[in-house]
Scaffold this motif. Structure first.
Motif, PDB file in Angstrom:
ATOM      1  N   ALA A   4      63.738  60.481  45.657  1.00 15.28           N
ATOM      2  CA  ALA A   4      64.857  59.626  46.055  1.00 15.28           C
ATOM      3  C   ALA A   4      64.399  58.434  46.880  1.00 15.28           C
ATOM      4  O   ALA A   4      65.135  57.461  47.019  1.00 15.28           O
ATOM      5  CB  ALA A   4      65.881  60.440  46.845  1.00 15.28           C
ATOM      6  N   SER A  29      82.717  65.168  39.382  1.00 21.43           N
ATOM      7  CA  SER A  29      81.630  65.020  40.350  1.00 21.43           C
ATOM      8  C   SER A  29      81.587  66.225  41.287  1.00 21.43           C
ATOM      9  O   SER A  29      82.622  66.812  41.605  1.00 21.43           O
ATOM     10  CB  SER A  29      81.823  63.742  41.180  1.00 21.43           C
ATOM     11  N   HIS A  84      74.891  64.790  49.214  1.00 19.49           N
ATOM     12  CA  HIS A  84      74.089  65.143  48.039  1.00 19.49           C
ATOM     13  C   HIS A  84      75.076  65.365  46.903  1.00 19.49           C
ATOM     14  O   HIS A  84      75.834  66.340  46.915  1.00 19.49           O
ATOM     15  CB  HIS A  84      73.265  66.407  48.292  1.00 19.49           C
ATOM     16  N   ALA A  85      75.080  64.464  45.929  1.00 21.78           N
ATOM     17  CA  ALA A  85      76.121  64.495  44.902  1.00 21.78           C
ATOM     18  C   ALA A  85      75.528  64.448  43.505  1.00 21.78           C
ATOM     19  O   ALA A  85      74.478  63.847  43.268  1.00 21.78           O
ATOM     20  CB  ALA A  85      77.075  63.319  45.098  1.00 21.78           C
ATOM     21  N   THR A  86      76.245  65.095  42.594  1.00 26.52           N
ATOM     22  CA  THR A  86      75.958  64.981  41.169  1.00 26.52           C
ATOM     23  C   THR A  86      77.176  64.349  40.523  1.00 26.52           C
ATOM     24  O   THR A  86      78.255  64.954  40.489  1.00 26.52           O
ATOM     25  CB  THR A  86      75.683  66.351  40.531  1.00 26.52           C
ATOM     26  N   GLY A  90      75.406  63.717  35.200  1.00 29.77           N
ATOM     27  CA  GLY A  90      74.186  64.252  35.791  1.00 29.77           C
ATOM     28  C   GLY A  90      73.450  63.321  36.727  1.00 29.77           C
ATOM     29  O   GLY A  90      72.372  63.659  37.219  1.00 29.77           O
ATOM     30  N   VAL A  91      73.994  62.147  37.005  1.00 28.61           N
ATOM     31  CA  VAL A  91      73.343  61.215  37.927  1.00 28.61           C
ATOM     32  C   VAL A  91      73.366  61.792  39.339  1.00 28.61           C
ATOM     33  O   VAL A  91      74.396  62.265  39.813  1.00 28.61           O
ATOM     34  CB  VAL A  91      74.052  59.845  37.908  1.00 28.61           C
ATOM     35  N   GLN A  92      72.219  61.752  40.024  1.00 33.16           N
ATOM     36  CA  GLN A  92      72.119  62.230  41.396  1.00 33.16           C
ATOM     37  C   GLN A  92      72.315  61.057  42.360  1.00 33.16           C
ATOM     38  O   GLN A  92      71.672  60.016  42.213  1.00 33.16           O
ATOM     39  CB  GLN A  92      70.750  62.866  41.640  1.00 33.16           C
ATOM     40  N   ARG A  94      72.487  60.143  46.539  1.00 32.31           N
ATOM     41  CA  ARG A  94      72.196  60.667  47.875  1.00 32.31           C
ATOM     42  C   ARG A  94      72.246  59.537  48.898  1.00 32.31           C
ATOM     43  O   ARG A  94      71.731  58.453  48.657  1.00 32.31           O
ATOM     44  CB  ARG A  94      70.809  61.321  47.899  1.00 32.31           C
ATOM     45  N   ARG A 122      70.296  56.379  43.820  1.00 28.67           N
ATOM     46  CA  ARG A 122      70.986  56.766  42.576  1.00 28.67           C
ATOM     47  C   ARG A 122      69.906  57.078  41.547  1.00 28.67           C
ATOM     48  O   ARG A 122      69.193  56.185  41.089  1.00 28.67           O
ATOM     49  CB  ARG A 122      71.890  55.647  42.074  1.00 28.67           C
ATOM     50  N   GLN A 124      68.576  58.678  37.985  1.00 27.18           N
ATOM     51  CA  GLN A 124      68.957  59.013  36.616  1.00 27.18           C
ATOM     52  C   GLN A 124      67.693  59.210  35.795  1.00 27.18           C
ATOM     53  O   GLN A 124      66.795  58.370  35.813  1.00 27.18           O
ATOM     54  CB  GLN A 124      69.806  57.887  36.015  1.00 27.18           C
ATOM     55  N   ARG A 125      67.615  60.318  35.090  1.00 28.84           N
ATOM     56  CA  ARG A 125      66.425  60.608  34.303  1.00 28.84           C
ATOM     57  C   ARG A 125      66.292  59.609  33.158  1.00 28.84           C
ATOM     58  O   ARG A 125      67.264  59.132  32.609  1.00 28.84           O
ATOM     59  CB  ARG A 125      66.484  62.038  33.747  1.00 28.84           C
TER      60      ARG A 125
END
Length: 267
Positions: A4, A29, A84-86, A90-92, A94, A122, A124-125
């Protein structure tokens, strides 16, 4: 493992952070807040104000507490809170904020109010990567005309990937296509990068501002009472996936997404 603290994921511009905070208003979310004593609670993000650069939130199990008289969770006595959020897809997301303030609405309910964080991660894979057009909203437009006799819908493309697209439109949710609707022959205009026609299947539709954040489950239910936090006109998000792209179309779209990504990095 995605870090992050990697500069690739850090947002510091207020408009970018506001966009990320709005992602957290989606009902799917999942947001946890941890205080300095390592206590956790599930919360909801209600909205964000671009003028004052503040966002509004409350515990998920909120039951009408005014926080000032009943602060069992220590929300007004803590010093720092880590989010800490999803988000949807699926985006993380923080970030951390200092002790919030309390805001009261006309209907007697209350919420917590915090300034935008100094920075926000933010994550994102890559396989889910969507090129964001948040910093250049005029670059890409989308038009859909379901009936030749009707006025076409005009969208701004918020983000795009080879799998799907996020659209914004200045209309309220009830008059937009519902989840599962197939939008045929949507015209996407990428400016100098070219134009593209595709069929889209709507996966989610939700309000962004200027309207109730929760829609009634049944048409017989009364419309939810809404307290406007920003005074903005209706704005909604439509998320959709591309249907039946052939290899040539996928290849062309991949090149556009790559060029948009490179352009965003230069900005």
């Amino acid at each position: 493992m995605l870090d992050a603290s990697d500069p690739e994921f850090l947002l510091t511009r207020p408009e970018d952070m506001r966009s990320a905070l709005f992602e957290l208003t989606h009902p799917d979310s999942h947001i946890l807040v941890r205080d300095a004593a390592d206590r956790e609670m599930a919360v909801l993000v209600l909205g964000a104000d671009k003028q004052t650069r503040q966002f509004f939130w409350r515990p998920r199990d909120y039951a009408g507490a005014d926080f000032e008289q009943s602060d069992s969770m220590g929300l007004l006595s803590g010093t720092t809170f880590h989010f800490h959020a999803t988000a949807y897809g699926g985006v993380q997301i923080r970030f951390r904020v200092q002790r919030p303030e309390v805001i009261h609405f006309d209907d007697g309910s209350a919420a917590l109010m915090s300034p935008f964080p100094d920075r926000l991660a933010r994550i994102q894979r890559r396989k889910m990567f969507r090129a964001s057009l948040a910093t250049g909203p005029g670059l890409c437009q989308a038009t859909w005309q379901p009936d030749p006799k009707q006025k076409p819908y005009r969208f701004t493309v918020r983000d795009i990937s080879v799998d799907g697209v996020g659209l914004r439109v200045e209309l309220a949710v009830p008059i937009l296509p519902e989840r599962g609707t197939v939008m045929e022959d949507v015209q996407l205009d990428f400016g100098d990068l070219g134009k593209f026609s595709a069929n889209l299947e709507v996966r989610n539709v939700y309000p962004i501002s200027g309207q109730p954040m929760i829609q009634p489950d049944s048409p017989d239910e009364p419309a939810p009472r809404h307290v406007s936090l920003t005074g903005e006109p209706p704005m909604s998000h439509v998320g959709a996936v591309f249907l039946n792209l052939d290899a040539r179309q996928e290849n062309w779209l991949q090149k556009v997404v790559w060029r948009l990504e490179k352009g965003a990095q230069r900005d």
